[in-house]
Design an enzyme around this catalytic site. Structure first.
Site, PDB file in Angstrom:
ATOM      1  N   ARG A 158       0.839  -1.190   0.000  1.00 21.30           N
ATOM      2  CA  ARG A 158       0.000   0.000   0.000  1.00 21.30           C
ATOM      3  C   ARG A 158       0.879   1.247   0.000  1.00 21.30           C
ATOM      4  NH1 ARG A 158      -1.800   0.823   4.333  1.00 21.30           N
ATOM      5  NH2 ARG A 158      -1.111  -0.973   5.516  1.00 21.30           N
ATOM      6  N   TYR A 160      -1.509  -3.452  -6.916  1.00 17.45           N
ATOM      7  CA  TYR A 160      -1.248  -4.272  -5.735  1.00 17.45           C
ATOM      8  C   TYR A 160      -2.320  -4.203  -4.659  1.00 17.45           C
ATOM      9  CZ  TYR A 160       1.279  -6.908  -2.348  1.00 17.45           C
ATOM     10  OH  TYR A 160       1.624  -7.891  -1.477  1.00 17.45           O
ATOM     11  N   LYS A 217      -9.553  -2.390   1.766  1.00 20.96           N
ATOM     12  CA  LYS A 217      -9.282  -1.248   2.641  1.00 20.96           C
ATOM     13  C   LYS A 217     -10.082  -0.018   2.212  1.00 20.96           C
ATOM     14  CE  LYS A 217      -6.934  -3.750   5.232  1.00 20.96           C
ATOM     15  NZ  LYS A 217      -5.614  -4.182   5.245  1.00 20.96           N
ATOM     16  N   HIS A 243     -10.281  -2.580  11.565  1.00 14.24           N
ATOM     17  CA  HIS A 243      -9.213  -3.438  11.034  1.00 14.24           C
ATOM     18  C   HIS A 243      -8.993  -4.590  12.020  1.00 14.24           C
ATOM     19  CE1 HIS A 243      -4.795  -3.478   9.326  1.00 14.24           C
ATOM     20  NE2 HIS A 243      -5.562  -4.361   8.724  1.00 14.24           N
ATOM     21  N   SER A 296      -1.124  -3.653  10.281  1.00 11.66           N
ATOM     22  CA  SER A 296      -0.770  -4.527   9.171  1.00 11.66           C
ATOM     23  C   SER A 296       0.502  -5.311   9.495  1.00 11.66           C
ATOM     24  CB  SER A 296      -0.557  -3.690   7.911  1.00 11.66           C
ATOM     25  OG  SER A 296      -1.735  -2.956   7.640  1.00 11.66           O
ATOM     26  N   CYS A 316       1.001  -7.547  11.767  1.00 14.73           N
ATOM     27  CA  CYS A 316       1.271  -7.682  13.207  1.00 14.73           C
ATOM     28  C   CYS A 316       0.484  -8.820  13.848  1.00 14.73           C
ATOM     29  CB  CYS A 316       0.987  -6.372  13.924  1.00 14.73           C
ATOM     30  SG  CYS A 316       2.177  -5.087  13.502  1.00 14.73           S
ATOM     31  N   ASP A 364      -9.129  -9.862   8.890  1.00 15.78           N
ATOM     32  CA  ASP A 364      -8.617  -8.507   8.592  1.00 15.78           C
ATOM     33  C   ASP A 364      -9.607  -7.383   8.904  1.00 15.78           C
ATOM     34  OD1 ASP A 364      -6.218  -7.163   7.562  1.00 15.78           O
ATOM     35  OD2 ASP A 364      -7.469  -6.495   5.911  1.00 15.78           O
ATOM     36  N   ARG A 379       2.206 -12.137  -0.466  1.00 16.16           N
ATOM     37  CA  ARG A 379       0.883 -12.513   0.044  1.00 16.16           C
ATOM     38  C   ARG A 379       0.328 -13.742  -0.667  1.00 16.16           C
ATOM     39  NH1 ARG A 379      -1.511  -8.876   4.139  1.00 16.16           N
ATOM     40  NH2 ARG A 379       0.129  -7.322   4.359  1.00 16.16           N
TER      41      ARG A 379
HETATM   42  P1  GTP Z   1      -2.155  -7.753   7.437  1.00 18.96           P
HETATM   43  O1  GTP Z   1      -2.701  -8.802   6.534  1.00 18.96           O
HETATM   44  O2  GTP Z   1      -1.078  -6.939   6.813  1.00 18.96           O
HETATM   45  O3  GTP Z   1      -3.227  -6.878   8.008  1.00 18.96           O
HETATM   46  O4  GTP Z   1      -1.354  -8.515   8.636  1.00 18.96           O
HETATM   47  P2  GTP Z   1      -1.809  -9.401   9.873  1.00 18.96           P
HETATM   48  O5  GTP Z   1      -2.111  -8.518  11.031  1.00 18.96           O
HETATM   49  O6  GTP Z   1      -2.854 -10.372   9.481  1.00 18.96           O
HETATM   50  O7  GTP Z   1      -0.453 -10.177  10.245  1.00 18.96           O
HETATM   51  P3  GTP Z   1      -0.062 -11.723  10.129  1.00 18.96           P
HETATM   52  O8  GTP Z   1      -0.891 -12.608  11.020  1.00 18.96           O
HETATM   53  O9  GTP Z   1      -0.001 -12.092   8.715  1.00 18.96           O
HETATM   54  O10 GTP Z   1       1.401 -11.708  10.740  1.00 18.96           O
HETATM   55  C1  GTP Z   1       2.436 -10.924  10.205  1.00 18.96           C
HETATM   56  C2  GTP Z   1       3.774 -11.409  10.639  1.00 18.96           C
HETATM   57  O11 GTP Z   1       3.827 -11.463  12.074  1.00 18.96           O
HETATM   58  C3  GTP Z   1       4.095 -12.804  10.143  1.00 18.96           C
HETATM   59  O12 GTP Z   1       5.409 -12.832   9.669  1.00 18.96           O
HETATM   60  C4  GTP Z   1       3.936 -13.663  11.357  1.00 18.96           C
HETATM   61  O13 GTP Z   1       4.772 -14.785  11.308  1.00 18.96           O
HETATM   62  C5  GTP Z   1       4.262 -12.727  12.514  1.00 18.96           C
HETATM   63  N1  GTP Z   1       3.487 -13.107  13.722  1.00 18.96           N
HETATM   64  C6  GTP Z   1       2.154 -13.302  13.799  1.00 18.96           C
HETATM   65  N2  GTP Z   1       1.772 -13.692  15.040  1.00 18.96           N
HETATM   66  C7  GTP Z   1       2.907 -13.712  15.780  1.00 18.96           C
HETATM   67  C8  GTP Z   1       3.183 -14.026  17.157  1.00 18.96           C
HETATM   68  O14 GTP Z   1       2.306 -14.373  17.956  1.00 18.96           O
HETATM   69  N3  GTP Z   1       4.480 -13.916  17.551  1.00 18.96           N
HETATM   70  C9  GTP Z   1       5.476 -13.549  16.687  1.00 18.96           C
HETATM   71  N4  GTP Z   1       6.701 -13.476  17.153  1.00 18.96           N
HETATM   72  N5  GTP Z   1       5.255 -13.263  15.391  1.00 18.96           N
HETATM   73  C10 GTP Z   1       3.998 -13.338  14.943  1.00 18.96           C
HETATM   74  C1  SPV Z   2      -2.828  -4.547   5.230  1.00 23.98           C
HETATM   75  O1  SPV Z   2      -1.875  -3.901   4.783  1.00 23.98           O
HETATM   76  O2  SPV Z   2      -3.354  -4.296   6.347  1.00 23.98           O
HETATM   77  C2  SPV Z   2      -3.363  -5.691   4.450  1.00 23.98           C
HETATM   78  C3  SPV Z   2      -2.868  -5.882   3.091  1.00 23.98           C
HETATM   79  O3  SPV Z   2      -4.228  -6.402   4.940  1.00 23.98           O
HETATM   80  S1  SPV Z   2      -3.579  -4.787   1.947  1.00 23.98           S
HETATM   81  O4  SPV Z   2      -4.678  -5.476   1.296  1.00 23.98           O
HETATM   82  O5  SPV Z   2      -2.557  -4.440   0.979  1.00 23.98           O
HETATM   83  O6  SPV Z   2      -4.095  -3.624   2.632  1.00 23.98           O
HETATM   84 MN    MN Z   3      -4.751  -5.715   7.060  1.00 26.71          MN
END
Ligand code: GTP
Ligand code: SPV
Ligand code: MN
Length: 608
Positions: free
Chosen positions: A79, A222, A231, A251, A273, A275, A298, A390
């Site tokens: 983004r 993207y 979003k 979110h 994002s 996290c 999400d 992704r």
């Molecule tokens: P968006 O799709 O961007 O909104 O992200 P999200 O909030 O869904 O994050 P996601 O669950 O994909 O995690 C992002 C990164 O954080 C990945 O590389 C995970 O491996 C890492 N991660 C997720 N949960 C944990 C956790 O409990 N501990 C640690 N150390 N890393 C984590």
């Molecule tokens: C984020 O960035 O929080 C996502 C990926 O979930 S995107 O669809 O690019 O916003």
């Molecule tokens: Mn997101």
């Protein structure tokens, strides 16, 4: 004005007058070679995927049915927050956290960009619905795009095509409202010009007109820049609708937690994002007897039900998840979901046997093609997959999908979690004192920037409710909307608010808490707090468990000292946090609710 003859334009499978008018207007401006109305059928999908293969955008995978590898232009990987605008009529309605331009000025600029921008391409008209089709008031949209990749992705991420279009005109003939969402890659093709695998433009605009509830996006192919139901609609535009109608667009993931006694709890959690939302949403608990099912990873739309509880619906139908770090240990359910096929993988590595791979996945290949389409081996200095690569995969394939995921009534939320990525200060889990204090926690949420948005990674920034890039109006008004929401229900019916941090680090930068499945221990504590069963210690920042107040039975490989450090409330670290919160509140300015200033003062008092 003379009507321009564009093949396909007149094949509209709807009588909805505003759809017909708007599609014609856009076609006349962008002058595509032809128009296609997307019906969402399998045959159509096969044809579009084949076109993507022929263009070199998609490489079919050998290892997973109906699945594809795509590599974006290296400049178009996330983004673009700098290029994202909220074009409300008044600047103050966009507020201090959004880029703003007057709608007339923005439209003048973008109209010239769109003029002829689809030349040589096909213009696709995608009717879609965010949230269950069975909703008595379905949230409709139409995305116009010149990108086949967007068509293929929207098919996974939304309820789209004929089944959505059927909702546009009611049985009595009245036409429903919809959000017009215009997207162009900004890469017209001259006669004879060869296409590139990932067309896009160096000039990018991701623009929202909140009063008109419309979206204009230009120059990027993207994710959140181009899949406009996500979003742009479900957060930025929906947050404005929610403000006006008294509900919340957030979110947040939505998960269902089932206790050993088979009691069911629904939890929503907002993390910025990259996290941890997707990972928590699909959690496999490490504590015996507890189970998790997934409803969303999400976005959550939350409104009060007739019983006074807050109910959440996930507007999406797919997961657009961060690939790196996903493996059978961290997120087996995501691995099982993607292995069923029907998925698009963008900016991961392609193995020589036609599978995908990314950092931290099992079975590191000896050789692969990196996301930059270069040779990659384990000795390479560069990553095989982009950190924001992704997978795009249908929710319906998730092995732990909750059966009620498609229920238009949603699910009643017991707890709301806010969380960020902080190396220090923020303990593993804190329970707020009440809704207003929980809103303060959300409003002051901070996190290290990740690769999900273009820019410097690692910097700590305030990311209120994990919505900094997604609030479609003034952040001060948004905080007030949260405070007001808490006043619209009995306190005992409101979800309890918690603040979590899976990412606190020790002196040597190691992450203290093992995370992933072990986060079930924190969820258990949260539920038992709601039930009045678990103990906690009162601290200046809220209720925090000590290590012996958490269920740590059978936790492996994590020294008790690390857990104690993860749980620590260090008044000195918090005193250093105060000026950062003050600076942030000053930035919000006069629209900051006084109740949040009061919370800050009370926190200062308690810290002494
Ligand atoms: P968006 O799709 O961007 O909104 O992200 P999200 O909030 O869904 O994050 P996601 O669950 O994909 O995690 C992002 C990164 O954080 C990945 O590389 C995970 O491996 C890492 N991660 C997720 N949960 C944990 C956790 O409990 N501990 C640690 N150390 N890393 C984590
Ligand atoms: C984020 O960035 O929080 C996502 C990926 O979930 S995107 O669809 O690019 O916003
Ligand atoms: Mn997101």
């Amino acid at each position: 004005m003379t009507a321009v003859a564009i093949p396909g334009l007149d094949n509209a499978p709807t009588t909805h007058s505003r759809v017909l008018e708007w599609v014609r207007e856009v076609a006349e401006l962008t002058t595509p070679d032809r128009v296609e109305w997307i019906d969402g059928s399998d045959a159509e999908s096969e044809r579009i995927n084949q076109k993507l293969v022929d263009q070199g955008t998609f490489v079919p995978l050998k290892s997973k049915p109906n699945s594809y590898w795509a590599a974006s232009d290296p400049s178009d990987v996330a983004r673009v927050e700098e290029r994202t605008f909220i074009c409300s009529a008044r600047e103050e309605d966009a507020g201090p956290t959004n880029n703003w331009m007057h709608p007339d000025e923005m439209k003048a600029i973008m109209t010239e960009l769109y003029r002829g921008s689809m030349r040589g391409r096909t213009m696709y008209v995608i009717p879609f619905c965010m949230g269950p089709l069975g909703d008595e008031n379905p949230k409709l949209g139409v995305e116009i795009t010149d990108s086949e990749y967007v068509v293929a992705s929207m098919r996974v991420m939304t309820r789209m095509g004929k089944k959505a279009l059927d909702k546009f005109v009611k049985e009595d003939g009245t036409e429903r409202e919809f959000v017009p969402a215009l997207h162009s890659l900004g890469a017209p093709l001259e006669p004879g010009q060869e296409d590139v695998p990932w067309p896009c433009n160096d000039t990018k605009y991701i623009t929202h007109f909140p009063e008109e509830r419309t979206i204009w996006s230009y120059g990027s192919g993207y994710g959140g820049n181009a899949l406009l139901g996500k979003k742009c609609y479900s957060l930025r535009i929906a947050s404005v609708i929610g403000r006006d109608e008294g509900w919340l667009a957030e979110h947040m993931l939505i998960l269902k937690l089932i206790s050993p006694e088979n009691k069911v709890y629904y939890i929503a959690a907002a993390f910025p994002s990259a996290c941890g939302k997707t990972n928590l949403a699909m959690l496999r608990p490490t504590i015996p007897g507890w189970r998790v099912e997934t409803l969303g990873d999400d976005i959550a739309w939350m409104r009060f039900g007739e019983d006074g509880r807050l109910y959440a619906v996930n507007p999406e139908a797919g997961f657009f998840g961060v690939a790196p770090g996903t493996n059978y240990k961290t997120n087996p359910h995501a691995m099982e979901t993607i292995n069923k096929g029907n998925s698009v993988f963008t900016n991961v590595a392609l193995t020589d046997d036609g599978d995908v791979w990314w950092e931290e996945m099992e079975n590191t290949p000896e050789h692969a093609t990196s996301w930059k389409k270069q040779d990659w081996t384990p000795d390479s200095d560069e990553k095989a997959a982009h950190p924001n690569s992704r997978y795009c995969t249908p929710m319906s394939q998730c092995p732990i999908l909750a059966p009620e995921w498609d229920d238009p009534n949603g699910v009643p939320i017991s707890a709301i979690l806010f969380g960020g990525r902080r190396a220090n200060t923020i303990p593993l889990v804190t329970e707020s004192r009440d809704w207003q204090h929980g809103t303060f926690m959300g409003a002051t949420l901070s996190s290290e920037k990740t690769a999900a948005a273009a820019g410097k990674v690692g910097e700590v920034r305030r990311d209120p409710m994990a919505m900094l890039p997604f609030i479609g109006y003034n952040a001060g008004d948004y905080f007030q909307h949260w405070i007001d929401t808490g006043k619209r229900a009995d306190a005992n019916k409101l979800p309890k608010i918690f603040y979590v941090n899976w990412f606190r680090r020790g002196d040597d930068r190691r992450i203290l808490w093992p995370g992933f499945g072990e986060n079930s221990r924190v969820l258990k504590w949260i539920i038992e707090r709601i039930e009045g069963k678990a103990a906690a210690s009162e601290t200046p920042i809220g209720w925090v468990p000590t290590a012996d107040q958490l269920d740590l039975n059978g936790i492996e490989d994590t020294p008790l000292e690390d857990i104690e450090l993860a749980l620590k409330v260090d008044p000195e670290e918090w005193r250093q946090e105060i000026p950062l919160i003050e600076e942030w509140f000053d930035k919000i300015g006069e629209k900051l609710p006084t109740s949040l200033r009061d919370e800050l003062e009370a926190l200062k008092q308690r810290l002494g």
